[in-house]
Design a protein around this motif. Sequence first.
Motif, PDB file in Angstrom:
ATOM      1  N   LYS A  56       0.834  -1.207   0.000  1.00 26.01           N
ATOM      2  CA  LYS A  56       0.000   0.000   0.000  1.00 26.01           C
ATOM      3  C   LYS A  56       0.871   1.260   0.000  1.00 26.01           C
ATOM      4  O   LYS A  56       0.591   2.231   0.686  1.00 26.01           O
ATOM      5  CB  LYS A  56      -0.965   0.026   1.188  1.00 26.01           C
ATOM      6  CG  LYS A  56      -1.879  -1.174   1.258  1.00 26.01           C
ATOM      7  CD  LYS A  56      -3.018  -1.021   0.307  1.00 26.01           C
ATOM      8  CE  LYS A  56      -4.033  -2.119   0.536  1.00 26.01           C
ATOM      9  NZ  LYS A  56      -4.483  -2.726  -0.669  1.00 26.01           N
ATOM     10  N   LEU A  57       1.960   1.207  -0.781  1.00 26.93           N
ATOM     11  CA  LEU A  57       2.897   2.322  -0.903  1.00 26.93           C
ATOM     12  C   LEU A  57       3.184   2.600  -2.373  1.00 26.93           C
ATOM     13  O   LEU A  57       3.064   1.708  -3.210  1.00 26.93           O
ATOM     14  CB  LEU A  57       4.234   1.989  -0.228  1.00 26.93           C
ATOM     15  CG  LEU A  57       4.238   1.802   1.272  1.00 26.93           C
ATOM     16  CD1 LEU A  57       5.590   1.242   1.718  1.00 26.93           C
ATOM     17  CD2 LEU A  57       3.959   3.109   1.983  1.00 26.93           C
ATOM     18  N   CYS A  58       3.599   3.812  -2.666  1.00 22.52           N
ATOM     19  CA  CYS A  58       4.149   4.119  -3.981  1.00 22.52           C
ATOM     20  C   CYS A  58       5.472   4.836  -3.753  1.00 22.52           C
ATOM     21  O   CYS A  58       5.664   5.503  -2.738  1.00 22.52           O
ATOM     22  CB  CYS A  58       3.193   4.956  -4.817  1.00 22.52           C
ATOM     23  SG  CYS A  58       2.716   6.544  -4.122  1.00 22.52           S
ATOM     24  N   ALA A  59       6.403   4.651  -4.684  1.00 23.94           N
ATOM     25  CA  ALA A  59       7.749   5.201  -4.537  1.00 23.94           C
ATOM     26  C   ALA A  59       8.161   5.938  -5.800  1.00 23.94           C
ATOM     27  O   ALA A  59       7.762   5.575  -6.902  1.00 23.94           O
ATOM     28  CB  ALA A  59       8.731   4.063  -4.259  1.00 23.94           C
ATOM     29  N   ALA A  60       8.971   6.983  -5.635  1.00 21.39           N
ATOM     30  CA  ALA A  60       9.491   7.752  -6.764  1.00 21.39           C
ATOM     31  C   ALA A  60      10.880   8.273  -6.448  1.00 21.39           C
ATOM     32  O   ALA A  60      11.141   8.713  -5.326  1.00 21.39           O
ATOM     33  CB  ALA A  60       8.569   8.915  -7.092  1.00 21.39           C
ATOM     34  N   SER A  61      11.751   8.226  -7.445  1.00 20.17           N
ATOM     35  CA  SER A  61      13.070   8.839  -7.307  1.00 20.17           C
ATOM     36  C   SER A  61      13.045  10.279  -7.780  1.00 20.17           C
ATOM     37  O   SER A  61      13.848  11.090  -7.342  1.00 20.17           O
ATOM     38  CB  SER A  61      14.096   8.072  -8.143  1.00 20.17           C
ATOM     39  OG  SER A  61      14.289   6.799  -7.612  1.00 20.17           O
ATOM     40  N   LYS A  62      12.131  10.575  -8.697  1.00 20.01           N
ATOM     41  CA  LYS A  62      12.048  11.926  -9.264  1.00 20.01           C
ATOM     42  C   LYS A  62      10.616  12.450  -9.172  1.00 20.01           C
ATOM     43  O   LYS A  62       9.963  12.657 -10.178  1.00 20.01           O
ATOM     44  CB  LYS A  62      12.506  11.913 -10.721  1.00 20.01           C
ATOM     45  CG  LYS A  62      13.925  11.419 -10.906  1.00 20.01           C
ATOM     46  CD  LYS A  62      14.397  11.575 -12.340  1.00 20.01           C
ATOM     47  CE  LYS A  62      13.844  10.487 -13.196  1.00 20.01           C
ATOM     48  NZ  LYS A  62      14.375  10.496 -14.564  1.00 20.01           N
ATOM     49  N   PRO A  63      10.097  12.670  -7.956  1.00 21.87           N
ATOM     50  CA  PRO A  63       8.713  13.118  -7.837  1.00 21.87           C
ATOM     51  C   PRO A  63       8.468  14.477  -8.478  1.00 21.87           C
ATOM     52  O   PRO A  63       7.357  14.778  -8.890  1.00 21.87           O
ATOM     53  CB  PRO A  63       8.476  13.171  -6.327  1.00 21.87           C
ATOM     54  CG  PRO A  63       9.832  13.333  -5.745  1.00 21.87           C
ATOM     55  CD  PRO A  63      10.757  12.585  -6.663  1.00 21.87           C
ATOM     56  N   ASP A  64       9.520  15.280  -8.598  1.00 28.48           N
ATOM     57  CA  ASP A  64       9.384  16.595  -9.234  1.00 28.48           C
ATOM     58  C   ASP A  64      10.056  16.621 -10.604  1.00 28.48           C
ATOM     59  O   ASP A  64      10.265  17.680 -11.172  1.00 28.48           O
ATOM     60  CB  ASP A  64       9.945  17.696  -8.338  1.00 28.48           C
ATOM     61  CG  ASP A  64      11.449  17.587  -8.144  1.00 28.48           C
ATOM     62  OD1 ASP A  64      12.060  16.602  -8.627  1.00 28.48           O
ATOM     63  OD2 ASP A  64      12.037  18.493  -7.521  1.00 28.48           O
ATOM     64  N   GLY A  65      10.449  15.442 -11.112  1.00 29.47           N
ATOM     65  CA  GLY A  65      11.076  15.344 -12.417  1.00 29.47           C
ATOM     66  C   GLY A  65      12.594  15.385 -12.396  1.00 29.47           C
ATOM     67  O   GLY A  65      13.230  15.235 -13.429  1.00 29.47           O
ATOM     68  N   GLU A  66      13.196  15.588 -11.232  1.00 31.53           N
ATOM     69  CA  GLU A  66      14.653  15.698 -11.113  1.00 31.53           C
ATOM     70  C   GLU A  66      15.175  14.756 -10.024  1.00 31.53           C
ATOM     71  O   GLU A  66      14.532  14.581  -9.003  1.00 31.53           O
ATOM     72  CB  GLU A  66      15.051  17.129 -10.728  1.00 31.53           C
ATOM     73  CG  GLU A  66      14.621  18.205 -11.704  1.00 31.53           C
ATOM     74  CD  GLU A  66      15.471  18.223 -12.962  1.00 31.53           C
ATOM     75  OE1 GLU A  66      16.662  17.870 -12.875  1.00 31.53           O
ATOM     76  OE2 GLU A  66      14.931  18.580 -14.022  1.00 31.53           O
ATOM     77  N   CYS A  67      16.359  14.190 -10.239  1.00 27.81           N
ATOM     78  CA  CYS A  67      17.052  13.482  -9.166  1.00 27.81           C
ATOM     79  C   CYS A  67      17.583  14.538  -8.212  1.00 27.81           C
ATOM     80  O   CYS A  67      17.769  15.691  -8.589  1.00 27.81           O
ATOM     81  CB  CYS A  67      18.200  12.652  -9.734  1.00 27.81           C
ATOM     82  SG  CYS A  67      17.669  11.274 -10.774  1.00 27.81           S
ATOM     83  N   PHE A  68      17.836  14.150  -6.968  1.00 32.93           N
ATOM     84  CA  PHE A  68      18.223  15.106  -5.934  1.00 32.93           C
ATOM     85  C   PHE A  68      19.462  14.616  -5.195  1.00 32.93           C
ATOM     86  O   PHE A  68      19.657  13.423  -5.008  1.00 32.93           O
ATOM     87  CB  PHE A  68      17.067  15.270  -4.943  1.00 32.93           C
ATOM     88  CG  PHE A  68      17.418  16.089  -3.743  1.00 32.93           C
ATOM     89  CD1 PHE A  68      17.333  17.472  -3.786  1.00 32.93           C
ATOM     90  CD2 PHE A  68      17.852  15.488  -2.578  1.00 32.93           C
ATOM     91  CE1 PHE A  68      17.664  18.242  -2.678  1.00 32.93           C
ATOM     92  CE2 PHE A  68      18.190  16.239  -1.461  1.00 32.93           C
ATOM     93  CZ  PHE A  68      18.091  17.624  -1.519  1.00 32.93           C
ATOM     94  N   LYS A  69      20.280  15.544  -4.740  1.00 30.71           N
ATOM     95  CA  LYS A  69      21.406  15.227  -3.866  1.00 30.71           C
ATOM     96  C   LYS A  69      21.515  16.320  -2.814  1.00 30.71           C
ATOM     97  O   LYS A  69      21.482  17.508  -3.143  1.00 30.71           O
ATOM     98  CB  LYS A  69      22.697  15.153  -4.676  1.00 30.71           C
ATOM     99  CG  LYS A  69      23.881  14.687  -3.871  1.00 30.71           C
ATOM    100  CD  LYS A  69      25.094  14.483  -4.747  1.00 30.71           C
ATOM    101  CE  LYS A  69      26.255  13.977  -3.897  1.00 30.71           C
ATOM    102  NZ  LYS A  69      27.446  13.759  -4.702  1.00 30.71           N
ATOM    103  N   GLY A  70      21.625  15.929  -1.538  1.00 33.66           N
ATOM    104  CA  GLY A  70      21.737  16.898  -0.460  1.00 33.66           C
ATOM    105  C   GLY A  70      21.861  16.216   0.889  1.00 33.66           C
ATOM    106  O   GLY A  70      21.906  15.000   0.981  1.00 33.66           O
ATOM    107  N   SER A  71      21.900  17.017   1.953  1.00 32.45           N
ATOM    108  CA  SER A  71      22.010  16.516   3.321  1.00 32.45           C
ATOM    109  C   SER A  71      20.699  15.845   3.750  1.00 32.45           C
ATOM    110  O   SER A  71      19.688  15.925   3.044  1.00 32.45           O
ATOM    111  CB  SER A  71      22.305  17.675   4.274  1.00 32.45           C
ATOM    112  OG  SER A  71      21.166  18.515   4.378  1.00 32.45           O
ATOM    113  N   PHE A  72      20.725  15.231   4.931  1.00 37.79           N
ATOM    114  CA  PHE A  72      19.518  14.595   5.461  1.00 37.79           C
ATOM    115  C   PHE A  72      18.370  15.598   5.556  1.00 37.79           C
ATOM    116  O   PHE A  72      17.261  15.334   5.100  1.00 37.79           O
ATOM    117  CB  PHE A  72      19.805  13.980   6.841  1.00 37.79           C
ATOM    118  CG  PHE A  72      18.574  13.425   7.500  1.00 37.79           C
ATOM    119  CD1 PHE A  72      18.096  12.174   7.171  1.00 37.79           C
ATOM    120  CD2 PHE A  72      17.895  14.171   8.455  1.00 37.79           C
ATOM    121  CE1 PHE A  72      16.953  11.666   7.766  1.00 37.79           C
ATOM    122  CE2 PHE A  72      16.747  13.674   9.068  1.00 37.79           C
ATOM    123  CZ  PHE A  72      16.279  12.421   8.718  1.00 37.79           C
TER     124      PHE A  72
END
Length: 144
Positions: A56-72
Amino acid sequence: AAAGRKFGVRCCMPTCDGDEGGQTGPADGDDGSPSSGVCCQQQDDKKAWKFDDEAKLCAASKPDGECFKGSFEEARAFCGDAGARLPAPEEYGVTIRTGCGLDKLLVWTTESCGKGKHIAIKNGKRKCVVDSKSFGARCVAEYC
């Protein structure tokens, strides 16, 4: 982390609650804070999300269309902007094969392992890492 190593972050959305209280969006977060998220079925770009009917979950790496890199904290904000939250360690499996090349990299979870540190997981193995490290991000939402 050693120089040249890459890490990722995956995110999870708070549970959707359909009780007699009439709530149609996600419930409050695990820490008791109100959620600003939306459920899987309410996501704008359904093609960006991988749906897991059993969990009962859905997952996305690019929910806004972009991959992301940053702190916690930046990753948590990134997921929040997508109407999501970081996953608990037991939700890690749902985020696999959602893109951005993160399947073979450490990814953040919500589990704290000390002041300023959180658990990251890679291939099911847990590691306590400092929140200031810069890793990628993934988001997961729950069904309504």
